[in-house]
Design an enzyme around this catalytic site. Sequence first.
Site, PDB file in Angstrom:
ATOM      1  N   GLU A 123      -1.242  -5.233   3.178  1.00  0.00           N
ATOM      2  CA  GLU A 123      -0.756  -6.612   3.177  1.00  0.00           C
ATOM      3  C   GLU A 123      -1.471  -7.442   2.114  1.00  0.00           C
ATOM      4  OE1 GLU A 123      -0.796  -5.210   7.580  1.00  0.00           O
ATOM      5  OE2 GLU A 123      -2.043  -4.975   5.779  1.00  0.00           O
ATOM      6  N   GLY A 135     -14.952  -6.467  10.199  1.00  0.00           N
ATOM      7  CA  GLY A 135     -14.043  -7.497   9.688  1.00  0.00           C
ATOM      8  C   GLY A 135     -14.043  -8.772  10.505  1.00  0.00           C
TER       9      GLY A 135
END
Length: 554
Positions: A212, A267
């Site tokens: 993405e 993350g």
Amino acid sequence: MTKISHSAEWQALAADAEALEKTSMRALFSNDAGRFDRFSIEAAGLFLDYSKNKITDEVVGHLIALADATGLEDMRRRIFAGEHINVTEDRAVLHAALRDFSMRAYHLDGENISLLVRRELEKIKNFTVRIVSGADKGFSGKALDTVVNIGIGGSDLGPHMAVEALRPYWIDGRRTFFVSNVDGQQLVDTLEQIDPSRTLFVIASKTFTTQETMTNAKSARDWFLAQGGSEGDVAKHFVALSTNETAVEAFGIDKDNMFQFWDWVGGRYSLWSAIGLSISLAVGFDNFEKLLRGAHEMDEHFRSAPLRQNLPVMMALTGIWNRNFMGAAAHAILPYDQHLSHLPAYLQQADMESNGKGTTADGQPVAWATGPVIFGEPGTNGQHAFYQLLHQGTDLVSADFIAPAISQSALGDHHEKLLANFLAQTEALMRGKAIDEARADLAAEGKAPPDIDLLAPHKVFPGDRPSNSILMEKLTPEMLGALVAAYEHKIFCQGVIWGVNSFDQWGVELGKALASSILPALGPEGEEQPKSTGHDASTNGLLDRINNVRHQNG
């Protein structure tokens, strides 16, 4: 090893829940004048009131015993010691080192990573100063006063949440945008609002291969070149938050503008790292550092305070109580500050990606409920959306109410009304309203007996709906840092007790792998595609229908 649900500590809590079934929270408050004082904690500028949970001193004692039985204190030591507690990926979990200003060393595999962190922070500081001062300019000689952060997951949710939360600290004249969705509409909508000659694109992808993010980054690069920028100008207008130097340079980004973070930074814990560059560019490095220092203060409290006086630990234990013994399958995050509007979405990832697990860390099926569904909206918007279910629905939902005592944007009596709602909602959820009270209220309104009989059942509130209240003086960078760190530690504690690995996320992989296999079957608009055969009947049928529509309308 004995399953925690078979342990004596777990069974004691189950017995507590049964014994309290017919005791209301109203009665607990009526019979205990010191309840609020005993069930509240202050740390790092935050005040936690957890007295509006159906708990007693005995319950808290048994929850502490459960934490002890599952080795919470030892795991707390191990995470700060840099041990590889992320067992499925064989990694340490040291995001606390990113915000540690005590000058202590963090040794990981023989290396003092504190030195790496300080070096990268200095690089972020120097870059921020150059951009904000206008020393670094775009291809037309104009200052780079617009930032577009391109990332996904923690590389988007964390900085986006923080930049919005710190809106009062924005540097005048600077604008920040966030693009995460691979749906091209989001990028197109963003590009329509910006001047390429004044824009800095921050590409956040550790591997520089995230589908993405790199799809959006390449489209942004193509747009930039089509709007007057040259191949040589890419180095002035794009920076990378990555570890893949080869891919970064191939993209056209100067390796000196590549900011690093490490595999011991997950993350969803990365806003404290170079992923926070867009925060620094929006509010200045000094405020970014204050954000880190606020988190560090909460870290120091968490790592040293006894469990009973430990704010994140008690957030975790009340959550365990509500999830596993009271039956709350969902937990609402309800910030009474509009600038915290992105906090619920941020904590959805932090919590659900961490503890939404059905397998224990040692590979066994979980036999007890783990992470709840996390959702929320800022108050008072949520009150006019889903609070109906919180108050009168058939499912029990626990909640955290968060508010600053002082607003960053004083306007008339707005904040007083906001705080009145903040306080009233937790009281209403706890107290409820009995049928006789509902009937008395209707009678006082002058309702006739038949109308009272009709309406009274609809005016009943069961009460005993659990909530925490988290107060701060004002939403500052330090308080935001402390708040987020408190939730990180809460989630970690719950994962330890449930026996899951809170630091991997294998659940996101299967859908991504299947998407890669489906992508080649989706041809360009206007082109006819062969009939799909490689998937189940539903997926094949949907794929064919999409291809037919795209063929006919291309």
